[in-house]
Write a protein that holds these residues in place. Sequence first.
Motif, short mmCIF file in Angstrom:
data_model
loop_
_atom_site.label_atom_id
_atom_site.label_comp_id
_atom_site.label_asym_id
_atom_site.label_seq_id
_atom_site.Cartn_x
_atom_site.Cartn_y
_atom_site.Cartn_z
N GLN A 24 18.03 25.19 20.56
CA GLN A 24 16.93 24.36 21.00
C GLN A 24 17.33 23.49 22.19
O GLN A 24 16.52 23.25 23.08
CB GLN A 24 16.45 23.49 19.84
CG GLN A 24 15.76 24.28 18.73
CD GLN A 24 15.37 23.40 17.57
OE1 GLN A 24 15.66 22.20 17.57
NE2 GLN A 24 14.75 23.99 16.57
N ASP A 25 18.58 23.03 22.19
CA ASP A 25 19.04 22.18 23.27
C ASP A 25 19.13 22.94 24.59
O ASP A 25 19.12 22.34 25.66
CB ASP A 25 20.42 21.59 22.94
CG ASP A 25 20.34 20.51 21.86
OD1 ASP A 25 21.38 20.21 21.26
OD2 ASP A 25 19.22 20.00 21.63
N LYS A 26 19.22 24.28 24.52
CA LYS A 26 19.39 25.08 25.71
C LYS A 26 18.06 25.44 26.38
O LYS A 26 18.05 26.10 27.40
CB LYS A 26 20.15 26.37 25.37
CG LYS A 26 21.58 26.16 24.92
CD LYS A 26 22.45 25.66 26.05
CE LYS A 26 22.76 26.76 27.03
NZ LYS A 26 23.69 26.31 28.09
N LYS A 28 14.24 23.99 27.79
CA LYS A 28 13.47 22.80 28.16
C LYS A 28 12.10 23.20 28.67
O LYS A 28 11.89 24.31 29.16
CB LYS A 28 14.20 21.97 29.21
CG LYS A 28 14.32 22.64 30.57
CD LYS A 28 14.84 21.67 31.62
CE LYS A 28 13.85 20.58 31.90
NZ LYS A 28 14.26 19.69 33.01
N SER A 29 11.17 22.28 28.54
CA SER A 29 9.81 22.51 29.03
C SER A 29 9.74 22.22 30.53
O SER A 29 10.33 21.26 31.01
CB SER A 29 8.83 21.61 28.27
OG SER A 29 7.55 21.66 28.86
N ASP A 63 6.23 18.49 36.16
CA ASP A 63 7.58 18.47 36.73
C ASP A 63 7.57 18.92 38.19
O ASP A 63 8.39 18.49 38.99
CB ASP A 63 8.51 19.38 35.92
CG ASP A 63 8.64 18.92 34.48
OD1 ASP A 63 9.22 17.85 34.25
OD2 ASP A 63 8.14 19.63 33.59
N GLN A 297 8.93 27.47 28.98
CA GLN A 297 10.09 27.09 28.18
C GLN A 297 11.29 27.82 28.79
O GLN A 297 11.48 29.01 28.56
CB GLN A 297 9.89 27.49 26.71
CG GLN A 297 8.62 26.94 26.08
CD GLN A 297 8.54 25.43 26.13
OE1 GLN A 297 9.54 24.73 25.91
NE2 GLN A 297 7.35 24.89 26.44
N LYS A 300 18.10 25.70 30.28
CA LYS A 300 18.61 24.60 31.10
C LYS A 300 19.65 25.11 32.08
O LYS A 300 20.38 26.04 31.80
CB LYS A 300 19.25 23.54 30.20
CG LYS A 300 18.22 22.69 29.45
CD LYS A 300 18.91 21.58 28.72
CE LYS A 300 17.90 20.68 28.01
NZ LYS A 300 18.54 19.58 27.27
#
Length: 300
Positions: A24-26, A28-29, A63, A297, A300
């Motif tokens: 999940q940490d890898k 990002k939105s 973003d 999604q 990173k």
Amino acid sequence: MRFLFRTLFFTVFILGFSLSGFSQDKVKSLKVMTYNIWNGFDWGKDSLRQESLIQWVKEQNPDVLALQELCGYNEEKLRHDAAQWGHPYVQILKEGGYPTALTSKEPIELIEKNVSNFWHGLLHVKTFGIDFFVVHLSPSDSDTRLREAKQIKSRIQELQSDSYIILGDFNTHSPFDSYWLESRKELRDGMATAKNEKYSNLRLGEFDYAPMAELLSIPTVDLSLGKADLEESFTFPTPALIGLYDQTPETILQKRVRIDYILASPALAQTCSQVNIFNHGATEKLSDHFPMMAEFQIAK
């Protein structure tokens, strides 16, 4: 043995939980928006509409933001606006005429500014590891749009990249919309009436899908497919035009079409989780176009 089993169970559980968290940490939105702001807020004279649009963009928190019709803008003025919606990085195509631009939360690498071979110009930049092509194709001529589309296609195919997005005001129809567009006789007749000796938005008197077909063949994916009702995804015109250019509530409804798009490379399109076309509410008075935003999604 029981102790060994319990130890093994908890080890597997903790390891699985850790790997899940790591995965999940890898990811990002990434929220990407495009917005035609209509003549640079009347070349800077409509400060109330400008302030309202800036506040609305800030609330959506994109973003990356692609902009069209930055009439009267230079880089300094764009930086001032972008800072208010949280973007410290900007690139503007040109000063004068109808500039396009892109703002971002991350640094922007300029690849190309081309103002000679396009009606309004082409801006190619890179941010978040993605090549962005900000477009504002010809509003008046189908042949010019087709030439522009072919040039964009050639550039992207030369990239040999699987991470690119084309977004902005395409001023053209998608073949995916033909199932409902072809029944809009009053829209086609109105476009035929606007024809002059030099330019035409129709092709041999019919709706023109060729420029979009060219861009889809790069290949790209229309991100609205499967994520929005295409017939209800109109991006132009808005009620802000009522009372201008002989527009009435009835004519606005008759002319509603989808001409603003976000197209992505097939690999990037697979990571798109959501598409929003903001064509109701506050945006009805902010511009003559409605904005749209895609959420990805990405790793990173």
